[in-house]
Design a protein around this motif. Structure first.
Motif, short mmCIF file in Angstrom:
data_model
loop_
_atom_site.label_atom_id
_atom_site.label_comp_id
_atom_site.label_asym_id
_atom_site.label_seq_id
_atom_site.Cartn_x
_atom_site.Cartn_y
_atom_site.Cartn_z
N ILE A 199 5.56 -9.14 1.29
CA ILE A 199 5.18 -10.56 1.23
C ILE A 199 6.42 -11.30 0.74
O ILE A 199 6.93 -11.01 -0.34
CB ILE A 199 4.00 -10.80 0.27
CG1 ILE A 199 2.77 -9.99 0.71
CG2 ILE A 199 3.65 -12.29 0.23
CD1 ILE A 199 1.58 -10.12 -0.23
N LYS A 213 2.14 -10.42 -6.96
CA LYS A 213 2.64 -9.13 -7.48
C LYS A 213 1.50 -8.39 -8.16
O LYS A 213 1.42 -7.17 -8.10
CB LYS A 213 3.79 -9.38 -8.46
CG LYS A 213 5.13 -9.47 -7.76
CD LYS A 213 6.30 -9.43 -8.72
CE LYS A 213 7.60 -9.34 -7.94
NZ LYS A 213 8.78 -9.74 -8.69
N VAL A 221 6.35 -7.60 -3.02
CA VAL A 221 6.43 -9.06 -3.06
C VAL A 221 7.88 -9.42 -3.35
O VAL A 221 8.41 -9.10 -4.42
CB VAL A 221 5.49 -9.63 -4.13
CG1 VAL A 221 5.63 -11.15 -4.20
CG2 VAL A 221 4.05 -9.24 -3.83
#
Lengths: 430, 328
Positions: A199, A213, A221
């Motif tokens: 992400i 996270k 992330v």
């Protein structure tokens, strides 16, 4: 080393609404639902004037593979079918539905188990729900979920960059629906078999980075540098993997798949609840909006309804933009409806359009072009109708991000001419 | 529907702060320290020459645009810059009609004949200077004035010569060269109290304006840096008339190098748009400047080297475009 791409600009971020929770806009009395809201063929009309339709009922059927279904976004009566303002096409065929205010669903919205579904079954559900990329390009999602066998996807990237100034809808979706975003991402990763899941979020959204996270155990992330156009597909892939999508190619050519975080949420809802894409989050913003907000709006809602919910204009508007200030499309009327690809409505304080001057060859467009093009030289060719030369210099690689136009000190119409030149080159190809 | 139509235009809908006027007027402001310096060194005559030059450039631009039925754009600042730069390239003792003639040539022939701003292929101010050099060589190479406070060699200015002239002259007393390249001599070159063209003598004052433009990213560091570095490297290799190549600083601070490297070789219109091309452009300017200074008929080579490289610009652009994204 910040994670980023080469080139780009850093306009004023102006994220007026990053702290405003998403509000639900009450469905309007009338919606105007265009049959073409996506890249590809328009949907085939399934209803006629006078029909009663229910919420979520399919009113347009995808024609061919690259197309998307269209659904009724209110329950009520089809008042007319005709040409109405369209935010991308100027005008286009749309279904006008009078809302009966009941929101009667065409089918029951309940939770479904999806763990045991095959990838193809999931793709079919996504197609049925009419999901398209919500980042702006509105490419049908089921197509991206069906890469050919010889192009395996190694890396799934959920795009939460939201690099356009002013827009905050993706930011709010990540903050308020992190589970749905993550679960949607997991579904996509399973369908395409991506081993690595990322992400990517611009580092100007530390709250979203921290939250995801926590919530996304199976994802990396990764904060990326706040720079425009960090969220452009090819630039984001390069920033994260140093892989370059080849000229004329697609992310799958380098083993990547990029989906917007809002699209992931929509895919989750399509698979979990069998819910079609009838609404989306948009940012209503700009210096000429009384109370800028993030709104959940039904597809087909006229812009003015969303604007009035935000306290209306401060002074009579001169300009109204669908999307962000860098790539958004200026509208000629505030009656134009929100469609699937609409990420925001921007009403700036001033509507002044600068007078373009002659190129002074400062080379700033060359410095900022994230595709390594020479916009000033390509546009010289386009202006002289030398499209073969424009093609030779890579005009088809242009992603229309607008960096060149942004930095141009004489305000040349670079993006306009690049778009025109691209269209002419394509026309000659056909 | 749609009784009131809104304005439409292509994206983007926001723009960087630096528009054409910002860029042009920033350059004009950056040239002001050197103007104050020249008034201090050479008196009000310097100011009058600059005013005449600017006025002639602006009027010539307006008349030309009127005659060509083009929009009158004299407020964009570009003609003002041409006027200032032309005056800066004149010996301070030239007659008052000279900047007028030079500016008119620069604007009419070098700029407007080719289509106006953005279409000229050589730097207009330098073209104007070259025209004056060819037409009135004596005035252009002898009308030097001694700067206020006297000169370091005791000769430059007074004997109708600049430090570069003196270095090059065959019959000059070696002690003069000694003095010119001493620490004291370099200091005089850096602050500007030597003989020379009106706006070129003070390296310090040009540096102030030049650094401001570099910080604002109005001029590209690549050209300036590669130009100056090339001069540094070549001044180690090329001898000054048999003397050991000890004085890099003399080559850097003398003549029009700072004026050229910061304000003329960086002219956007006549220099490459590619990054690699700008390095090449700067290196080329440096090489030709040093070749002319060392072996050429003129004592100074800044303006001709820039003009020469201007001509190569389209060629450089063509072969330095580099790799596009996704074409590895």
């Amino acid at each position: 080393m910040p994670i980023t791409f080469i080139g780009g600009v850093h306009p004023k971020e102006a994220k007026l609404t990053s702290g405003s929770p998403i509000e639900v806009l009450p469905p309007p009395k009338t919606v105007y639902i265009p049959l073409s809201q996506h890249t590809g063929k328009p949907a085939r009309l399934l209803v006629s004037k006078g029909d009663e339709v229910k919420l979520g009922q399919k009113i347009g059927e995808a024609q061919g593979f690259i197309s998307a279904n269209i659904h009724a976004t209110v329950s009520g009566k089809v008042k007319s079918i005709g040409r109405f303002p369209h935010p991308v096409l100027g005008d286009g065929i749309a279904v006008e539905i009078e809302n009966d205010g009941e929101d009667t669903w065409a089918f029951e919205i309940t939770e479904h188990d999806y763990e045991k579904l095959t990838p193809q079954e999931i793709i079919d559900l996504v197609k049925e729900a009419g999901i398209v990329g919500l980042g702006g390009a509105a490419f049908p999602s089921h197509v991206k979920l069906s890469p050919p066998k010889e192009k395996p996807i190694e890396i799934l990237i959920l795009n939460g960059c939201e690099c356009e100034p002013y827009l905050t809808c993706d930011h709010r979706v990540m903050l308020e629906f992190p589970e749905e975003v993550v679960k949607g991402g997991e579904i996509i990763a399973r369908v395409v078999g991506a081993k690595r899941r990322i992400i990517a979020i611009e580092d100007n959204k530390p709250d979203a980075i921290a939250l995801l996270k926590k919530k996304a155990a199976d994802f990396e992330v990764i904060p990326v540098k706040t720079k425009y156009p960090e969220g452009a597909e090819k630039q984001l892939i390069y920033a994260l993997t140093r892989r370059e999508v080849p000229s004329g190619g697609l992310p799958m050519d380098v083993g990547c798949l990029v989906h917007n975080v809002g699209t992931a949420k929509a895919i989750y809802q399509a698979v979990r609840y069998r819910k079609p894409l009838i609404e989306r989050v948009i940012t209503v913003t700009g210096e000429n909006i009384k109370e800028p907000k993030n709104l959940l709006v039904r597809i087909g809602t006229p812009a003015i309804e969303a604007i009035n919910h935000c306290g209306g204009y401060i002074k009579p508007p001169e300009k109204l933009i669908f999307g962000g200030p860098m790539m958004g499309i200026a509208q000629y009327t505030d009656q134009v409806p929100v469609i699937k690809g609409t990420s925001g409505i921007l009403v700036p304080a001033e509507g002044e359009i600068p007078e373009p001057g002659p190129c002074i060859r400062c080379g700033r467009c060359v410095d900022v072009c994230p595709m390594g093009l020479h916009p000033c030289i390509i546009v010289d060719y386009v202006e002289n109708l030398k499209f073969d030369d424009a093609k030779r210099l890579g005009i088809l690689d242009c992603i229309e991000c607008g960096c060149c136009g942004y930095v141009c000190p004489v305000r040349r119409q670079l993006v306009h001419n690049l778009k025109f030149g691209k269209a002419e080159v394509w026309r000659k190809k056909d | 529907m749609a009784e009131k139509r809104l304005k439409v235009s292509a994206s983007p809908h926001i723009f960087a702060r630096q528009n054409l006027k910002f860029v042009m007027y920033a350059v004009i402001l950056a040239l002001m320290p050197a103007l104050f310096g020249s008034i201090y060194f050479y008196g009000l005559r310097a100011l009058y020459l600059v005013i005449l030059s600017v006025a002639a450039a602006v009027v010539a631009e307006a008349v030309c645009q009127w005659a060509y039925k083009r929009p009158i754009t004299i407020t964009d600042g570009s003609a003002i810059i041409t006027g200032i730069l032309l005056a800066y390239n004149l010996p301070p003792g030239v007659p008052y009609w000279m900047p007028v003639v030079g500016s008119v040539f620069a604007i009419v022939v070098a700029k407007q004949f080719f289509g106006g701003l953005g279409y000229n292929f050589i730097n207009p101010a330098l073209a104007g200077r070259a025209f004056l050099m060819a037409s009135w060589p004596v005035a252009m190479t002898h009308d030097w004035l001694p700067p206020a406070g006297g000169t370091i060699s005791g000769l430059d200015g007074i004997t109708r010569a600049t430090p570069l002239n003196l270095i090059k002259a065959a019959d000059v007393d070696p002690s003069v060269i000694e003095r010119l390249t001493s620490l004291e001599g370099i200091r005089a070159l850096f602050f500007g109290n030597v003989g020379g063209c009106l706006g070129e003598t003070s390296a310090l004052l040009l540096l102030i304006g030049g650094i401001a433009l570099l910080i604002l990213k109005i001029i590209d560091y690549r050209i300036t840096l590669s130009y100056l570095l090339t001069v540094v490297v070549l001044s180690l290799i090329l001898p000054i008339k048999g003397h050991p190549p000890y004085n890099i600083l003399f080559q850097l601070f003398s003549g029009g190098l700072f004026l050229g490297a910061f304000f003329m070789a960086t002219d956007m219109v006549t220099t490459p748009v590619t990054k690699r091309g700008r390095w090449i452009f700067g290196i080329g300017c440096g090489i030709f400047t040093m070749l002319i200074r060392t072996f050429g008929g003129y004592p100074e080579g800044v303006s001709y080297s820039i003009l020469f490289m201007n001509v190569w610009t389209p060629f450089i652009d063509r072969y330095t475009m580099g790799r596009r994204f996704g074409t590895r």
